[in-house]
Enzyme design. Structure first.
Site, short mmCIF file in Angstrom:
data_model
loop_
_atom_site.label_atom_id
_atom_site.label_comp_id
_atom_site.label_asym_id
_atom_site.label_seq_id
_atom_site.Cartn_x
_atom_site.Cartn_y
_atom_site.Cartn_z
N GLU A 143 0.84 -1.19 0.00
CA GLU A 143 0.00 0.00 0.00
C GLU A 143 0.87 1.24 0.00
O GLU A 143 1.78 1.37 0.83
CB GLU A 143 -0.90 0.04 1.24
CG GLU A 143 -1.98 -1.02 1.27
CD GLU A 143 -2.91 -0.86 2.47
OE1 GLU A 143 -4.08 -1.24 2.34
OE2 GLU A 143 -2.46 -0.37 3.52
N CYS A 144 0.63 2.15 -0.93
CA CYS A 144 1.31 3.43 -1.01
C CYS A 144 2.83 3.24 -1.00
O CYS A 144 3.40 2.80 -1.98
CB CYS A 144 0.83 4.36 0.09
SG CYS A 144 1.17 6.11 -0.24
#
Length: 436
Positions: free
Chosen positions: A327-328
């Site tokens: 994520e990210c």
């Protein structure tokens, strides 16, 4: 059973509500109370500060991303506490225009639903009696919202305090504290908000100073007496279930942005959470069914991550046969390369083709709704997820297939769709919850 609580909110960001929140948490704990902290909205940094202040895990409550049952399930974490304190986000009524899972994401919605009165932290710099107009507007805008009073912040002098208090008295606003201006009571910040709790050089001392400051300039007894509750979360609700049985999750200063309610739900459902540190060049546990790389600040440690041979080898070995999700910041590390703000290119894991750059700085911020076009660990194709995106990186290349159809809170398409290659997946948004 309903637990009495208070929402610590403000007219806008930057008014000092985090200082007030941390000081109150520590002061009430020093007075022998068990206090359950929460954070309204999608912020994933503040909960760690709350825990440091009171010794109890803090969780996010989010009316846009979470359905009512999940809000209730998380609110039920207050069981056994004497009192709840919730830190609001942005301004009290700030949210998005389009309704989400159970609301618009405003702190006022959480306070109204739970019956927790609002304490408004008002920055009175540059005004005196006029501050009462701001407080009165917030008190009156929603008559169904319980309102306890205000804490005045950045008071310049005793005379200034007298004038502000006079205006509040005339408006019928209770003043619960008046905090003198103190430039030394600020927490260090960087581009995504506060510097993380684990990186603060002397966090416990700082929080103790906040508590002493609140104790000297606020009426703690009146604040305690103002706490109320009207809604008792019913039993039988569950936190999100784990996407795998054995989950290796990166946890260090570069990988720390994961919502606490997810980890708690995974643990309670019997999942084995296996933390490891890429910055310490640790490989994910070989017995893991899933490797999860949360967001964080890999751009600040890109050289160290690129040189972490044991971590990279273990990650690539796992991805040959089992799922990996990022994520990210974790998504960036799964890609071909990360370009730091100085323009230097650092080779990453190469499990996805994405190349990201912090040299081409642009803010991406907001809620996200995603419908998966491919499976992600335990989530099947077609699953709908809600989450939040906040970063300053730019995609330079993304050759892989999109992972999801992603829109913002108003339904407009977002180009950051995530991507997938074999069992490896990544998104720019941080998952908060699946929704029906």
């Amino acid at each position: 059973m309903s637990i009495p609580g208070l929402m610590i909110a403000a007219p806008a960001s930057g008014t000092g509500k985090t200082t007030v929140m941390l000081g109150l948490l520590r002061a009430l704990r020093e007075d022998g109370l068990t206090v359950q902290p929460f954070k309204s909205g999608p912020d994933y940094i503040d909960p760690a500060f709350h825990r440091a202040a009171c010794g109890r895990a803090s969780f996010n409550l989010d009316s846009w991303a979470m359905e009512r049952d999940l809000v209730d399930a998380i609110a039920a974490e207050a069981t056994g506490a004497d009192m709840v304190l919730v830190e609001g986000s942005m301004g009290l009524f700030d949210g998005v225009a389009s309704r989400g899972a159970s609301g618009h994401g405003a702190s006022a919605e959480i306070a109204r639903r739970m019956g927790w009165p609002v304490i408004l932290v008002v920055d009175v710099s540059g005004q005196a009696q006029s501050a009462a107009a701001t407080a009165l507007g917030f008190k009156s805008l929603d008559p169904a919202l319980p309102f306890a009073g205000v804490i005045l912040n950045r008071v310049a002098s005793p005379r200034h305090e007298r004038l502000v208090r006079r205006g509040m008295e005339q408006a019928g606003i209770t003043v619960l504290g008046a905090l003198p201006r103190r430039g030394d009571l600020t927490l260090p910040e960087r581009h995504l908000g506060l510097v993380q709790a684990v990186e603060h050089p002397d966090l416990d001392r700082a929080i103790a100073d906040y508590a002493a400051f609140l104790r000297a300039h606020a009426d703690l007894a009146a604040i305690r007496d103002a706490a109320r509750a009207a809604h008792a979360p019913s039993g039988g609700m569950r936190l999100p279930v784990p996407p795998a049985q054995r989950i290796a999750i990166a946890r260090d200063a570069a990988f720390s942005f994961v919502y606490p309610h997810l980890l708690e739900g995974w643990r309670r459902a019997g999942a084995d959470i296996l933390p490891f540190s890429p910055l310490a060049d640790e490989a994910p546990a070989p017995q893991a069914d899933l490797v999860w790389l949360p967001g964080g600040y890999p751009e600040l440690h890109a050289g160290t991550i690129a040189a972490a041979g044991t971590f990279m080898a273990g990650l690539r070995d796992h991805a040959r046969t089992r799922p990996v999700h990022g994520e990210c910041g974790g998504y960036m590390v799964l890609g071909e390369a990360l370009i730091d703000k100085g323009g230097e290119r650092h080779a990453m894991a190469g499990l996805l083709g994405i190349v990201t750059s912090h040299a081409q700085r642009r803010m991406h911020l907001g809620y996200r709704h995603a419908e998966l076009l491919a499976p992600v660990a335990g989530f099947a194709t077609g699953t709908r997820l809600r989450g939040h995106e906040f970063h300053y990186s730019t995609i330079v290349a993304q050759p892989d297939a999109p992972l999801a159809q992603v829109t913002d809170a108003d339904g407009a398409a977002v180009p950051e769709t995530g991507s997938h290659r074999g069992p490896v997946t990544g998104t720019y948004f941080h998952m908060i919850a699946p929704v029906a």
